[in-house]
Scaffold this motif. Structure first.
Motif, short mmCIF file in Angstrom:
data_model
loop_
_atom_site.label_atom_id
_atom_site.label_comp_id
_atom_site.label_asym_id
_atom_site.label_seq_id
_atom_site.Cartn_x
_atom_site.Cartn_y
_atom_site.Cartn_z
N UNK A 82 0.87 -1.18 0.00
CA UNK A 82 0.00 0.00 0.00
C UNK A 82 0.91 1.23 0.00
N UNK A 83 0.33 2.36 -0.35
CA UNK A 83 1.14 3.57 -0.36
C UNK A 83 1.55 4.00 1.03
N UNK A 84 0.79 3.54 2.03
CA UNK A 84 1.11 3.91 3.42
C UNK A 84 2.52 3.44 3.79
N UNK A 85 2.97 2.35 3.18
CA UNK A 85 4.29 1.81 3.50
C UNK A 85 5.38 2.82 3.20
N UNK A 86 5.13 3.71 2.25
CA UNK A 86 6.12 4.75 1.96
C UNK A 86 5.80 6.01 2.76
N UNK A 87 4.50 6.31 2.88
CA UNK A 87 4.10 7.59 3.45
C UNK A 87 4.38 7.66 4.94
N UNK A 105 11.58 4.86 -5.52
CA UNK A 105 11.02 3.84 -6.41
C UNK A 105 10.12 2.89 -5.65
N UNK A 106 10.34 2.77 -4.33
CA UNK A 106 9.51 1.95 -3.45
C UNK A 106 9.36 0.52 -3.95
N UNK A 107 10.43 -0.02 -4.55
CA UNK A 107 10.31 -1.35 -5.12
C UNK A 107 10.26 -2.43 -4.04
N UNK A 108 10.76 -2.13 -2.85
CA UNK A 108 10.80 -3.14 -1.80
C UNK A 108 9.43 -3.40 -1.19
N UNK A 109 8.61 -2.36 -1.11
CA UNK A 109 7.37 -2.51 -0.34
C UNK A 109 6.12 -2.48 -1.19
N UNK A 155 9.73 4.65 -10.84
CA UNK A 155 9.87 3.24 -11.19
C UNK A 155 9.53 3.01 -12.66
N UNK A 156 8.38 3.56 -13.08
CA UNK A 156 7.93 3.34 -14.46
C UNK A 156 8.92 3.94 -15.45
N UNK A 157 9.39 5.15 -15.14
CA UNK A 157 10.34 5.80 -16.04
C UNK A 157 11.64 5.01 -16.13
N UNK A 158 12.07 4.46 -14.98
CA UNK A 158 13.29 3.65 -15.02
C UNK A 158 13.10 2.41 -15.87
#
Lengths: 302, 336
Positions: B201-206, B272-276, B287-290
């Motif tokens: 979820x986005x909360x994992x970053x926020x 990029x939040x690729x881990x969560x 992430x998408x641009x990369x």
């Protein structure tokens, strides 16, 4: 006496309990995502833990394995230390030096200079452009330059040859190293009381260097401490640059750092206990280095 | 009729008292603002004077030769430092044949924006609509930044001005957290995020972004420069803690707020939040641009455009807020 003090403290706490409510949200999240992870990381480092089973206590085995059996970790540790010992001081002194040089420029020139020097550190992945400069075939810019000058006869594989990997990564890291500490220094130079300089001229300060040593340095000590903290934590945690430029894993693990080793064991092999041991070692290195540097900086100019 | 009047009076009485309190605080504030403005003016004058002095009478310990050498050195370094960035921007404006040209030219002969329009075409073809990635990043960045601003400023307020037992100890912990990076805590962090069911979820970053130590540190150091008398005046006027914070403190720390916002935006925009986050429709723009950038040799032009887009946001934000950030940085030092 002490009892009385405690009572006064308790009174304060009671009287100002509203203020704790202000602190509460931050304190809660901070504890949850900064303090607790450190504590649990240290705890997990003494266990075998693969996420699926409950952690099993194995004492110091992880640490013994790391130091005695894991050659790659020793390489990673060596690389990280080399990078930190070279790029850390270079970046730190560079930040200070450039902040000092641009200090007396007219206002607008100075703000342009700050943007130019600071931009590399926030320009996220622009350093990828270095992989074009140092491309390993004859069309790499550096290679073609070296060949046309007759320095080499065949192109150098900059990102595959262990001899060149670390130096080029360090070049990129140094390029990025004028970060928050640099901004702090720029502001610090601006904040030095001008009348002190005038007094110093009267007292016979003769040149820029003496001004720097006797007046500027002592009054900038807080910024120097802050800059050191920021530099140390960034120079010990190098991983993006080496991973992007030299690959993951790199040839002979020649560009592996402690952080990439941590990722390898944590997110690919899921040996969380082992990875926690790596994290704990990294944590201790950063904290000890910080304490040491702070002790040194505090003595400066006194 | 009479009753009504009485009621009115009853209502009026506390209102007027509050009003006077408000007036008093606003008067105090006005005075403070005026003082600040006067100070700024004086400083500006001093700067102007200083410049005039530079023209008329140079600083005693400077030689002209040394100054010229210094300028030349600085220009040289500035060109070297900015070269990769300038080259990245000019590459993104090159048509494809010029991108592969050898020997390369620094500036494009026939500049074009084809790379950017190609990029938009590619984005339009992805199976998750591109606006989705953008929305995700905006959501994370905006919510994370403002949450961080509010929560960190509230904490900074009591740490700087509250004089509460344990406050100093807590602040020491925060400075300690500045000394190590997020990599150290990444694994337990994941476990904790998982424990609260926030993975994917986005909360994992926020939520973790709310408590970034650097924001609290900057804010607390800056707030110490606000005079105590200002708050005491407000407190005597009967304002409670929240009111003092919102009406006295918060408007006076604008530079620090700006700095916190910029740092948070930098951190969250590049996340990029690729881990969560696993689901494609929840991933971030970076992430998408990369992904597009990793598209190999055929996407060279678009990759250059991506580099520029990702890079420009933090740099533009910084240029926009530079003077305020530097003002905040003036109080960034660590006293002990």
């Amino acid at each position: 006496m002490r009892k009385k003090e405690r009572e006064i403290t308790w009174m304060k706490v009671k009287k100002r309990k509203n203020r704790y409510l202000f602190l509460l949200p931050y304190a809660l999240i901070f504890t949850l995502f900064n303090i607790l992870p450190i504590v649990s990381s240290i705890f997990l480092s003494f266990t075998y833990f693969n996420i699926l089973e409950t952690p099993r206590f194995i004492g110091l085995d992880n640490y013994f394995n790391l130091i005695l059996q894991d050659d790659v970790f020793i390489t990673a540790l060596k690389n990280t230390l080399v990078i930190a010992i070279i790029t850390g001081p270079v970046g730190y002194l560079g930040s200070f030096f450039f902040a000092w040089l641009i200090n007396e420029l007219p206002r607008w020139v100075r703000s342009v200079a700050v943007i130019i020097f600071y931009a590399p550190s926030i320009a996220s992945n622009v350093f990828v452009i270095f992989s074009i400069f140092f491309r390993g075939d004859v069309y790499g810019y550096v290679n073609s330059l070296l060949m046309s000058l007759g320095i080499t006869r065949s192109p150098i594989l900059f990102f595959l040859d262990p001899k060149y990997m670390l130096p080029i990564c360090m070049l990129v890291i140094v390029w990025q190293s004028l970060g928050v500490g640099f901004l702090s220094f720029v502001a610090g130079f601006q904040g030095v009381d001008q009348s002190q300089y005038e007094a110093a001229y009267v007292d016979g300060v003769k040149n820029r260097w003496q001004e720097l040593w006797y007046i500027t340095l002592p009054s900038m000590k807080p910024m120097l401490l802050f800059g050191a903290v920021m530099t140390i934590s960034s120079s010990f945690s190098v991983c993006d640059v080496t991973r992007t430029l030299c690959g993951f894993p790199s040839t002979d693990y020649a560009a592996r750092t402690v952080v990439t080793h941590l990722f390898d064991y944590g997110y690919m092999r899921f040996e969380m206990g082992y990875a926690s041991a790596i994290a704990t070692i990294l944590f201790l290195m950063m904290i000890l280095c910080n304490k040491f540097v702070q002790k040194f900086l505090r003595r400066l100019g006194t | 009729m009479k009753e009504k009047k009485e009621k009115n009076m009853n209502i009026d009485a506390p209102l007027s008292a509050e009003d006077t309190a408000k007036k008093a605080t606003t008067a105090e504030l006005d005075e403070y603002a005026k003082e600040r403005a006067a100070l700024a003016k004086r400083q500006k004058k001093q700067v102007v004077k200083h410049h005039k002095k530079l023209i008329k009478r140079r600083k005693p310990n400077r030689s002209i030769g040394g100054d010229i050498a210094l300028y030349i050195f600085l220009i040289f370094i500035a060109i070297a430092m900015s070269f990769p960035i300038v080259y990245a921007i000019s590459s993104s404006l090159k048509p494809l044949d010029e991108l592969f040209m050898f020997p390369p030219k620094i500036f494009a002969k026939y500049p074009t924006t084809d790379n950017f329009s190609d990029l938009f075409v590619t984005m339009g073809k992805s199976w998750v609509p591109f606006s989705r990635y953008l929305t995700n990043t905006l959501l994370i960045t905006v919510v994370g930044t403002f949450g961080h601003l509010i929560i960190a400023s509230m904490a900074a307020y009591v740490l700087a001005k509250g004089d509460i037992p344990g406050g100093n100890g807590f602040f020491k912990l925060v400075t300690l957290a500045l000394m190590f990076t997020g990599y150290v805590t990444s694994i337990p962090n994941y476990l904790i995020i998982n424990f609260f069911g926030m993975v994917d979820t986005h909360l994992a970053v926020i939520i973790p972004a709310f408590a970034m130590p650097i924001g609290l540190f900057m804010m607390k150091q800056y707030m110490e420069s606000i005079p105590d008398a200002l708050m005491e005046a407000a407190r005597i006027d009967g304002a409670n803690e929240w009111k003092t914070f919102m009406t006295i403190i918060f408007p006076n720390v604008k530079p620090a707020s700006m700095t916190i916002i910029i740092f948070a935006v930098q951190a969250l925009w590049n996340n990029g939040a690729t881990n969560v986050i696993y689901s494609e429709e929840k991933k971030t723009l970076v992430y998408a641009l990369n992904q597009i950038q990793g598209g190999g040799i055929a996407r060279t032009g678009q990759a250059a455009a991506v580099t520029v887009i990702i890079m420009m946001v933090p740099i533009l934000f910084f240029i926009f807020a530079e003077s305020q950030i530097l003002e905040t940085m003036a109080s960034s030092g660590m006293k002990d």
